[in-house]
Design a protein around this motif. Structure first.
Motif, PDB file in Angstrom:
ATOM      1  N   HIS A  91       0.642  -1.189  -0.296  1.00 15.20           N
ATOM      2  CA  HIS A  91       0.178  -0.165  -0.311  1.00 15.20           C
ATOM      3  C   HIS A  91       1.053   1.463   0.357  1.00 15.20           C
ATOM      4  CE1 HIS A  91      -3.180   2.686   1.027  1.00 15.20           C
ATOM      5  NE2 HIS A  91      -2.605   3.004   2.032  1.00 15.20           N
ATOM      6  N   LEU A  92       1.987   1.236   0.634  1.00 16.67           N
ATOM      7  CA  LEU A  92       2.720   2.486   0.538  1.00 16.67           C
ATOM      8  C   LEU A  92       3.427   2.285   0.159  1.00 16.67           C
ATOM      9  CD1 LEU A  92       4.388   2.256   4.598  1.00 16.67           C
ATOM     10  CD2 LEU A  92       2.367   3.369   3.935  1.00 16.67           C
ATOM     11  N   THR A  93       3.950   1.699  -0.800  1.00 16.61           N
ATOM     12  CA  THR A  93       4.606   1.561  -1.956  1.00 16.61           C
ATOM     13  C   THR A  93       3.385   1.796  -3.607  1.00 16.61           C
ATOM     14  OG1 THR A  93       6.189   0.354  -1.951  1.00 16.61           O
ATOM     15  CG2 THR A  93       5.631   0.329  -4.131  1.00 16.61           C
ATOM     16  N   ASP A  94       2.036   1.882  -3.446  1.00 18.25           N
ATOM     17  CA  ASP A  94       1.351   2.536  -4.342  1.00 18.25           C
ATOM     18  C   ASP A  94       1.772   3.883  -4.202  1.00 18.25           C
ATOM     19  OD1 ASP A  94       1.058  -0.379  -5.610  1.00 18.25           O
ATOM     20  OD2 ASP A  94      -0.900  -0.304  -4.099  1.00 18.25           O
ATOM     21  N   ILE A  95       0.925   4.149  -2.874  1.00 17.01           N
ATOM     22  CA  ILE A  95       0.961   5.494  -2.405  1.00 17.01           C
ATOM     23  C   ILE A  95       2.325   6.300  -3.205  1.00 17.01           C
ATOM     24  CG2 ILE A  95       1.107   7.485  -0.673  1.00 17.01           C
ATOM     25  CD1 ILE A  95      -0.464   5.180   0.640  1.00 17.01           C
ATOM     26  N   ALA A  96       3.794   5.627  -3.231  1.00 20.84           N
ATOM     27  CA  ALA A  96       4.417   6.568  -2.993  1.00 20.84           C
ATOM     28  C   ALA A  96       4.819   6.284  -4.584  1.00 20.84           C
ATOM     29  CB  ALA A  96       6.361   5.677  -2.512  1.00 20.84           C
ATOM     30  N   LEU A  97       4.379   5.559  -5.193  1.00 21.45           N
ATOM     31  CA  LEU A  97       4.524   5.887  -6.651  1.00 21.45           C
ATOM     32  C   LEU A  97       4.356   6.856  -7.914  1.00 21.45           C
ATOM     33  CD1 LEU A  97       4.683   1.992  -7.842  1.00 21.45           C
ATOM     34  CD2 LEU A  97       6.619   3.707  -8.084  1.00 21.45           C
TER      35      LEU A  97
END
Length: 155
Positions: free
Chosen positions: A72-78
């Motif tokens: 989930h955090l990766t989705d946001i970061a991208l």
């Protein structure tokens, strides 16, 4: 330079998440593109992308070291990284000062989450661990960016 470091950190999170994932999921946000709306305003294009990236089940990061939280955090970061690129092409920090400041907070939290080695750490959610704060900052930052974009374009 900072965007390059953030892209590397996001890539590291993705690779780590991909290595740990055993099955795919179709509920991830669609791939982002680096475009602006016809009126030259970024909010029309990026608010829906930010909403999609930040949408999740309540409590997904209750365990900050869990795979689902990291994904989930990766989705946001991208999405944030792609938004930063779009802002750079639309006048940069001068045109979007509030948004740029909020992106800096998210990027710092992504770096911290990675440096603290939160993913897979069974102690990531215990009292005193920085990981829950890192995760909350990333999630809240994704939400706050929607408001910052609107404020920058209104002002």
């Amino acid at each position: 330079m900072h965007q390059h470091v953030t892209r590397l950190l996001a890539t590291a999170l993705i690779l780590t998440a991909a290595a740990c994932t055993t099955s795919g999921s179709d509920d991830k946000p669609a791939a982002t593109t680096k475009t602006t709306s016809p009126a030259g305003k970024l909010s029309a294009a990026w608010t829906p992308k930010l909403k999609a990236a930040t949408k999740t089940d309540t409590g997904i990061c209750n365990q900050a070291g869990d795979q689902a939280c990291a994904e989930h955090l990766t989705d946001i970061a991208l999405v944030v990284d792609d938004l930063e690129t779009a802002i750079n092409g639309a006048g940069g920090a001068a045109a979007y000062p509030k948004t740029t400041a909020q992106i800096g907070k998210v990027n710092a939290a992504v770096e911290a989450y990675t440096e603290h080695e939160c993913l897979g750490d069974e102690n990531a959610s215990i009292q005193g661990s920085p990981c829950p704060d890192d995760a909350r900052t990333i999630m809240a930052g994704g939400e706050a960016l929607q408001l910052a974009l609107a404020a920058d374009e209104a002002g």
